[in-house]
Motif scaffolding. Structure first.
Motif, PDB file in Angstrom:
ATOM      1  N   VAL A 128       0.864  -1.176   0.000  1.00  0.00           N
ATOM      2  CA  VAL A 128       0.000   0.000   0.000  1.00  0.00           C
ATOM      3  C   VAL A 128       0.900   1.225   0.000  1.00  0.00           C
ATOM      4  N   THR A 129       0.695   2.110  -0.931  1.00  0.00           N
ATOM      5  CA  THR A 129       1.467   3.336  -1.011  1.00  0.00           C
ATOM      6  C   THR A 129       0.559   4.501  -0.668  1.00  0.00           C
ATOM      7  N   VAL A 130       0.991   5.272   0.341  1.00  0.00           N
ATOM      8  CA  VAL A 130       0.211   6.440   0.742  1.00  0.00           C
ATOM      9  C   VAL A 130       1.088   7.666   0.501  1.00  0.00           C
ATOM     10  N   PRO A 131       0.731   8.482  -0.481  1.00  0.00           N
ATOM     11  CA  PRO A 131       1.543   9.682  -0.738  1.00  0.00           C
ATOM     12  C   PRO A 131       1.348  10.710   0.385  1.00  0.00           C
ATOM     13  N   ILE A 132       2.453  11.267   0.801  1.00  0.00           N
ATOM     14  CA  ILE A 132       2.383  12.309   1.834  1.00  0.00           C
ATOM     15  C   ILE A 132       2.722  13.627   1.159  1.00  0.00           C
ATOM     16  N   GLU A 133       1.849  14.561   1.307  1.00  0.00           N
ATOM     17  CA  GLU A 133       2.075  15.874   0.736  1.00  0.00           C
ATOM     18  C   GLU A 133       2.064  16.903   1.858  1.00  0.00           C
ATOM     19  N   PHE A 134       3.042  17.779   1.834  1.00  0.00           N
ATOM     20  CA  PHE A 134       3.124  18.836   2.824  1.00  0.00           C
ATOM     21  C   PHE A 134       2.799  20.151   2.137  1.00  0.00           C
ATOM     22  N   ASN A 135       1.982  20.944   2.801  1.00  0.00           N
ATOM     23  CA  ASN A 135       1.744  22.261   2.229  1.00  0.00           C
ATOM     24  C   ASN A 135       2.891  23.187   2.627  1.00  0.00           C
ATOM     25  N   GLN A 136       2.951  24.326   1.998  1.00  0.00           N
ATOM     26  CA  GLN A 136       4.064  25.256   2.195  1.00  0.00           C
ATOM     27  C   GLN A 136       4.187  25.718   3.646  1.00  0.00           C
ATOM     28  N   GLU A 137       3.084  25.882   4.350  1.00  0.00           N
ATOM     29  CA  GLU A 137       3.116  26.331   5.745  1.00  0.00           C
ATOM     30  C   GLU A 137       3.846  25.324   6.632  1.00  0.00           C
ATOM     31  N   ILE A 138       3.573  24.053   6.432  1.00  0.00           N
ATOM     32  CA  ILE A 138       4.231  23.013   7.234  1.00  0.00           C
ATOM     33  C   ILE A 138       5.725  22.985   6.932  1.00  0.00           C
ATOM     34  N   ILE A 139       6.094  23.120   5.673  1.00  0.00           N
ATOM     35  CA  ILE A 139       7.516  23.129   5.293  1.00  0.00           C
ATOM     36  C   ILE A 139       8.216  24.309   5.943  1.00  0.00           C
ATOM     37  N   GLU A 140       7.621  25.481   5.892  1.00  0.00           N
ATOM     38  CA  GLU A 140       8.234  26.669   6.497  1.00  0.00           C
ATOM     39  C   GLU A 140       8.358  26.514   8.007  1.00  0.00           C
ATOM     40  N   GLU A 141       7.371  25.926   8.642  1.00  0.00           N
ATOM     41  CA  GLU A 141       7.422  25.701  10.087  1.00  0.00           C
ATOM     42  C   GLU A 141       8.554  24.733  10.438  1.00  0.00           C
TER      43      GLU A 141
END
Length: 91
Positions: free
Chosen positions: A3-16
């Motif tokens: 099972v592959t679950v793609p994880i995507e981070f939005n820009q706010e989480i990356i900056e934090e």
């Protein structure tokens, strides 16, 4: 079955995450003594204060090879010798 679950981070989480990482690095740097802030030939007192160690530890290091410079009634150290000695203690 895989099972592959793609994880995507939005820009706010990356900056934090970037900010938290920078803060942690800065905290680590302020907690570690910087030997370049010492005078080129510090006294026992200056070395102990800067490294936050006592007489017992310093005397032990001298007995285990930390080079000293007899200077009249006081003992001085070469900042580079201290760095080399501390580097030799690394595991």
């Amino acid at each position: 079955m895989t099972v592959t679950v793609p994880i995507e981070f939005n820009q706010e989480i990356i900056e934090e995450l970037v900010q938290l990482t920078k803060q942690k690095i800065e905290e680590e740097q302020t907690q570690q003594p910087n030997l370049n802030e010492l005078p080129p030939y510090p006294t026992r007192k200056q070395l102990k204060q800067h490294l936050k160690i006592g007489d017992t530890r310093l005397n032990s290091w001298i007995n285990h090879g930390l080079k000293i410079i007899p200077f009249g009634k006081e003992t001085r150290f070469d900042r580079e010798d201290v760095k080399l000695f501390l580097d030799s203690l690394k595991i």
